[in-house]
Design a protein around this motif. Structure first.
Motif, PDB file in Angstrom:
ATOM      1  N   TRP A   1      22.861 -15.138   3.753  1.00 42.52           N
ATOM      2  CA  TRP A   1      23.450 -14.285   4.677  1.00 42.52           C
ATOM      3  C   TRP A   1      23.563 -15.068   6.190  1.00 42.52           C
ATOM      4  CZ3 TRP A   1      24.919  -9.428   2.844  1.00 42.52           C
ATOM      5  CH2 TRP A   1      24.247  -8.915   1.675  1.00 42.52           C
ATOM      6  N   GLN A   2      24.674 -14.997   6.532  1.00 45.87           N
ATOM      7  CA  GLN A   2      24.762 -15.761   7.995  1.00 45.87           C
ATOM      8  C   GLN A   2      24.219 -14.777   9.168  1.00 45.87           C
ATOM      9  OE1 GLN A   2      28.892 -16.311   9.749  1.00 45.87           O
ATOM     10  NE2 GLN A   2      28.318 -18.432   9.763  1.00 45.87           N
ATOM     11  N   VAL A   3      23.173 -15.341   9.884  1.00 47.90           N
ATOM     12  CA  VAL A   3      22.765 -14.773  11.029  1.00 47.90           C
ATOM     13  C   VAL A   3      23.803 -14.579  12.176  1.00 47.90           C
ATOM     14  CG1 VAL A   3      20.727 -14.833  12.593  1.00 47.90           C
ATOM     15  CG2 VAL A   3      20.321 -15.664  10.318  1.00 47.90           C
ATOM     16  N   GLY A   4      23.784 -13.277  12.653  1.00 49.84           N
ATOM     17  CA  GLY A   4      24.688 -13.005  13.662  1.00 49.84           C
ATOM     18  C   GLY A   4      25.831 -12.064  13.038  1.00 49.84           C
ATOM     19  N   SER A   5      26.830 -12.805  12.327  1.00 48.05           N
ATOM     20  CA  SER A   5      27.647 -11.922  11.833  1.00 48.05           C
ATOM     21  C   SER A   5      27.363 -11.178  10.689  1.00 48.05           C
ATOM     22  CB  SER A   5      29.024 -12.898  11.215  1.00 48.05           C
ATOM     23  OG  SER A   5      28.494 -13.511  10.259  1.00 48.05           O
ATOM     24  N   TRP A   6      26.158 -11.516  10.107  1.00 52.42           N
ATOM     25  CA  TRP A   6      25.611 -10.789   8.762  1.00 52.42           C
ATOM     26  C   TRP A   6      26.292 -10.786   7.609  1.00 52.42           C
ATOM     27  CZ3 TRP A   6      20.468 -11.500   9.007  1.00 52.42           C
ATOM     28  CH2 TRP A   6      19.911 -11.528  10.242  1.00 52.42           C
ATOM     29  N   LYS A   7      27.306 -11.667   7.475  1.00 51.28           N
ATOM     30  CA  LYS A   7      28.302 -11.536   6.276  1.00 51.28           C
ATOM     31  C   LYS A   7      27.641 -12.691   5.244  1.00 51.28           C
ATOM     32  CE  LYS A   7      32.485 -11.406   8.981  1.00 51.28           C
ATOM     33  NZ  LYS A   7      33.628 -12.164   9.419  1.00 51.28           N
ATOM     34  N   PRO A   8      27.791 -12.162   3.874  1.00 55.01           N
ATOM     35  CA  PRO A   8      27.528 -12.808   2.811  1.00 55.01           C
ATOM     36  C   PRO A   8      28.333 -14.272   2.703  1.00 55.01           C
ATOM     37  CG  PRO A   8      28.567 -11.082   1.953  1.00 55.01           C
ATOM     38  CD  PRO A   8      28.381 -10.938   3.377  1.00 55.01           C
ATOM     39  N   VAL A   9      27.619 -15.253   2.459  1.00 48.46           N
ATOM     40  CA  VAL A   9      28.275 -16.701   2.719  1.00 48.46           C
ATOM     41  C   VAL A   9      28.069 -17.370   1.367  1.00 48.46           C
ATOM     42  CG1 VAL A   9      28.430 -16.985   5.150  1.00 48.46           C
ATOM     43  CG2 VAL A   9      26.351 -17.798   3.996  1.00 48.46           C
ATOM     44  N   GLY A  10      27.238 -16.776   0.496  1.00 50.32           N
ATOM     45  CA  GLY A  10      26.837 -17.351  -0.793  1.00 50.32           C
ATOM     46  C   GLY A  10      25.845 -16.549  -1.729  1.00 50.32           C
ATOM     47  N   ARG A  11      26.269 -17.041  -3.108  1.00 49.88           N
ATOM     48  CA  ARG A  11      25.402 -16.309  -4.184  1.00 49.88           C
ATOM     49  C   ARG A  11      24.987 -17.445  -5.198  1.00 49.88           C
ATOM     50  NH1 ARG A  11      29.298 -11.067  -5.552  1.00 49.88           N
ATOM     51  NH2 ARG A  11      27.742 -11.002  -7.165  1.00 49.88           N
ATOM     52  N   LEU A  12      23.729 -17.798  -5.321  1.00 55.72           N
ATOM     53  CA  LEU A  12      23.204 -18.706  -5.726  1.00 55.72           C
ATOM     54  C   LEU A  12      22.515 -18.160  -7.163  1.00 55.72           C
ATOM     55  CD1 LEU A  12      21.009 -20.360  -3.180  1.00 55.72           C
ATOM     56  CD2 LEU A  12      23.754 -20.614  -3.499  1.00 55.72           C
ATOM     57  N   GLN A  13      23.106 -18.834  -8.386  1.00 56.15           N
ATOM     58  CA  GLN A  13      22.588 -18.306  -9.788  1.00 56.15           C
ATOM     59  C   GLN A  13      21.946 -19.505 -10.273  1.00 56.15           C
ATOM     60  OE1 GLN A  13      25.526 -16.838 -12.392  1.00 56.15           O
ATOM     61  NE2 GLN A  13      25.746 -14.925 -11.071  1.00 56.15           N
ATOM     62  N   SER A  14      20.745 -19.031 -10.796  1.00 53.47           N
ATOM     63  CA  SER A  14      19.938 -20.209 -11.511  1.00 53.47           C
ATOM     64  C   SER A  14      19.008 -19.539 -12.575  1.00 53.47           C
ATOM     65  CB  SER A  14      19.372 -20.954 -10.606  1.00 53.47           C
ATOM     66  OG  SER A  14      18.335 -21.816 -11.438  1.00 53.47           O
ATOM     67  N   HIS A  15      18.150 -18.309 -11.972  1.00 57.48           N
ATOM     68  CA  HIS A  15      17.009 -17.871 -12.654  1.00 57.48           C
ATOM     69  C   HIS A  15      17.564 -16.601 -13.398  1.00 57.48           C
ATOM     70  CE1 HIS A  15      14.087 -20.279 -10.864  1.00 57.48           C
ATOM     71  NE2 HIS A  15      14.580 -20.189  -9.499  1.00 57.48           N
TER      72      HIS A  15
END
Length: 824
Positions: free
Chosen positions: A614-628
């Motif tokens: 999440w981007q601080v300030g705008s609080w928009k999601p900026v990424g989804r990390l898949q691994s686990h």
């Protein structure tokens, strides 16, 4: 720098939510159960002094020897004793030596098969006492104790009697010596059958049922004998006060008959007076002295005011009773001088609508203060500050969580903690505290969030002037909170920073505080303009409906707040909700620039286990990390924010790399995913001076790894196996040139260790095997008694010049702790 000194600076903990849990002793210290530990606090400084480990189950009840009732006899004593009982039936005797405040576990008594619900004791002499305990196993046990005559000596126990009370167990007890110097004791017990049962016996044992007192129409919750009352120069009268869930309080009078020969027959007059019972060669007449009606809910405790010492060991029993009830009030009852009718002369209470009543009330040894403990694990203390007339004023008390503390985060001068008690709390050192010799003491200064779900994780946004935090509870949404103006000014008073910092802030800052809606989970802002307007309420409007909960009144605090202020007037407004996860939140972290927040949730599949950015300030999601493939248990950004480390229940760790591609745009990719341990990985932490990191697991190991050039990760070393699962890790840097620092390791058994780590690198910058030494095992007396959930070092601007560093910890034992580490 191979050694260090550890000092416990602060302990925050709430009281177990159970009756009979608190005891105020003649030592002027208060004991209470906090999870599986016995906590001791000083009412004068409002600080928890220590927690005593030893119980294996939740502590249900504590009782001081001597108690406040015998404070007039205890002025010359240097050693005091404390009895504590737990939910598995064990009773422990502790010894406190006042000079040096040294504690010792004297003995453990496996007394009951089920939980101990009440302990009472009677001090026969300085070293001989009789105590009784009751349990849900249907037994009441009586013991004689010969206390140690010297410091460190042994205590001799002998069981006087074991009374079977049947399926309707007893929940309250009181012991006294029968007036008339008969050498006999009387034991009063009450419980689920609505009757008070009296048992009499010699000090050597064999207690017999004397009589039962009927009158209450619901469970008996509390009993307390007075000391013998003098009439016509002879101490031949004993008073017993009882309280019940029928909302009533009864005072029973027990008068010594001259002898059995003068006993009257069974006449109408003797029947009205009440039963007569025999103890030895003496008879005692019992009658109902008074019925006190005033409380509107269950009365959980009653207690006689401690007697005043006149000369030597002669004392005067004050005719004053303190009662505490679930109606949120405590009352002091006294008889009128002319009529002798008992009336309520003082009422103190918690008027906050979010309170749920008091579980018990206690007098101070000198009778000028009263203490209550409530449903929310909180304490409430009032002191009579009046000279010519009564003036009971609220006083500072220690506070803390009353359920497992799940996460902590430092915000410069303060520390924020979240818990399964559904609250978020802020603790900070309050400078120039008049009650502390050093001039600084830690207190809870705000309660930003009071929620409806158990809170699992939190992170404060990094950066100067950033007073924002994100927290995740057992819901699918993360919530963002921002500090109101009232908190910033309160923090200014606490830290003595001066008001210059707030001149610019006040221009833009329009939010003064926050309000909790009647049936919602969100906290709405209170604006400066609206706070100055007084609402015009219609006189006919009903004020006690859910929709008319009183508004919070945010104020700037110039001294540490009391519970009523914390519970309602120090909330922070919620500014954003972060939607995206499919299950309840489990872990949060923020990067060091304060620009990105990472979040994870409980998961059993790859799709659900992804990490959201999440981007601080705008609080928009900026990424989804898949691994686990299972829940990501902990995440942490490297100190240059180039990497994100994540560890999981699937026994693997993952490292993601980050690159700035443009203005506020960041690209990320999975660098590596590797199996790290044989069991769940609970903790991880980066080296502040490089790209080395450590992982800790349920397999009782800690491993140190290094990110090498390219995308490979190399195992540098495995620390020697620990005695318990490793649940928390935190790495702090001390010397950048030597790449030297400390690693704090927290375990499932509550213990904490400090290890020194120095990572050497070759000419190519590749890390070599580090030099590792265990330099400190924390004293169990200052550690947790259950799993350490989180460790966090306090951030400082110039770590290299600092030899005093602070470490915070939180655990499943409801405690938040701060340690001061002095590097030698």
């Amino acid at each position: 720098m191979s050694s260090c000194e550890v000092e416990s600076v602060f302990i925050g903990a709430g009281c177990n939510r159970i009756v009979n849990n608190v005891s105020w002793g003649a030592s002027n210290l208060v004991s209470f159960g906090a999870h599986n530990a016995v906590a001791i606090f000083c009412p004068k400084s409002a600080q928890i002094l220590t927690t005593l480990p030893g119980h294996k189950a939740s502590v249900n009840c504590t009782h001081w020897l001597p108690s406040t009732k015998f404070a007039f006899k205890a002025k010359h004593l240097d050693r005091h004793f404390l009895l504590s009982g737990d939910a598995e039936g064990a009773i422990i005797l502790w010894e406190l030596t006042l000079t040096g405040r040294k504690w010792r576990l004297v003995s453990q008594i496996p007394s009951h098969k089920k939980g101990v619900t009440c302990i009472t004791a009677y001090l026969i002499s300085d070293i001989v006492a009789v105590f009784a305990s009751t349990s849900s196993d249907g037994k009441v046990n009586l013991w004689e104790m010969v206390l140690p005559s010297v410091e460190g000596g042994e205590c001799k126990f002998s069981c006087l009697d074991s009374l079977h009370v049947g399926s309707k167990s007893m929940v309250t007890l009181s012991l006294a010596e029968l007036p008339g110097n008969t050498g006999h004791l009387v034991l009063a017990m009450g419980g689920l059958d609505n009757k008070i049962h009296l048992y009499c016996g010699a000090k050597t044992g064999n207690f017999l049922h004397a009589c039962e007192l009927k009158g209450h129409t619901d469970w008996i919750r509390s009993l307390d004998f007075s000391l013998p009352v003098c009439t016509n120069g002879e101490a031949n009268t004993l008073l017993l006060v009882s309280s019940s869930q029928d909302k009533g309080i009864r005072i029973w009078k027990m008068v010594l008959h001259n002898s059995l020969s003068k006993q009257e027959g069974t006449t109408l007059a003797s029947y009205i007076k009440g039963p007569i019972f025999v103890a030895g060669s003496f008879a005692y007449q019992i009658s109902l002295e008074s019925l006190l009606i005033g409380h509107e809910d269950w009365v959980y405790s009653v207690e006689w005011q401690p007697p005043f010492s006149i000369q030597g060991n002669t004392c005067y029993q004050s005719e004053s009773i303190l009662s505490a009830s679930m109606d949120k009030t405590m009352m002091i009852w006294q008889p009128e001088r002319t009529t002798g009718i008992w009336t309520n002369v003082v009422t103190v209470g918690e008027l906050s609508h979010c309170a749920l009543g008091f579980y018990g009330g206690h007098w101070s040894p000198n009778g000028d203060s009263v203490l209550a403990h409530g449903y929310g694990g909180s304490f409430h203390l009032w002191r009579n500050t009046g000279v010519d007339f009564d003036n009971w004023q609220p006083q500072k008390v220690p506070s803390g969580h009353f359920a497992a503390v799940t996460d902590i985060s430092w915000g410069g001068d303060y520390m924020l903690s979240v818990s399964h008690d559904q609250t978020t709390r802020i603790f900070a050192p309050w400078h120039k505290d008049p009650d502390m010799e050093e001039g600084e003491a830690w207190h809870e200064i705000a309660r930003p969030q009071v929620h409806g779900h158990d809170i699992n994780c939190t992170t404060l946004i990094r950066g100067k002037g950033n007073h924002r935090f994100v927290c995740g509870a057992e819901e699918k949404v993360a919530r963002v909170f921002e500090a109101p103006l009232s908190f910033l000014k309160t923090l200014n008073h606490a830290t003595l920073e001066g008001t210059a910092n707030f001149e610019d802030t006040q221009v833009d800052m329009q939010v003064l505080g926050a309000n909790m809606s009647a049936l919602g989970l969100s906290q709405k802002p209170i604006y400066i303009q609206t706070s100055q307007e007084t609402p015009n309420r219609n006189g006919s409007e009903v004020l006690d409906t859910l929709e008319t909960i009183p508004d919070a009144v945010p104020v700037v605090l110039t001294e540490p707040p009391i519970e009523e202020q914390l519970a309602w007037h120090t909330l922070w407004p919620e500014t954003h909700k972060l939607y995206g996860h499919g299950n309840e939140l489990f872990s949060l972290c923020c990067d060091h620039e304060g620009k990105l927040v990472a979040s994870s949730c409980k998961a059993q599949s790859v799709a659900v286990a992804e990490i959201w950015l999440w981007q601080v300030g705008s609080w928009k999601p900026v990424g989804r990390l898949q691994s686990h493939s299972l829940t990501v248990t902990r995440m942490e950004f490297s100190h240059d924010d180039n990497f994100l480390l994540a560890v999981s229940r699937d026994r693997h760790f993952s490292i993601f790399s980050f690159k700035k591609t443009g203005t506020d745009e960041i690209s990320h990719q999975l660098l590596t995913r590797q199996e790290a341990h044989k069991r769940i990985v609970w903790a991880c932490s980066w080296n502040p001076y490089g790209h080395e990191f450590c992982t800790g697991s349920r397999d009782k190991t800690v491993k140190i790894w290094a990110v090498e050039k390219g995308s490979s990760v190399k195992l540098l070393m495995t620390l020697p196996s620990f005695k318990s699962s490793v649940t928390a890790l935190s790495w702090v840097g001390l010397d950048r040139q030597r790449n030297y620092g400390f690693l704090a390791v927290g375990m499932e058994n509550g213990l904490i260790e400090l290890w020194s780590i120095s990572v050497q690198r070759n000419d190519d910058g590749i890390a070599l095997a580090p030099t590792v030494t265990r330099i400190k095992q924390f004293d169990p007396l200052i550690c947790h008694v259950s799993s350490v959930n989180r460790l966090a070092w306090r951030h400082t601007e110039k770590r290299e010049d600092c030899r005093n560093i602070e470490l915070a910890s939180c655990g499943a034992d409801h405690c938040v702790r701060v340690f001061n580490i002095t590097v030698v």
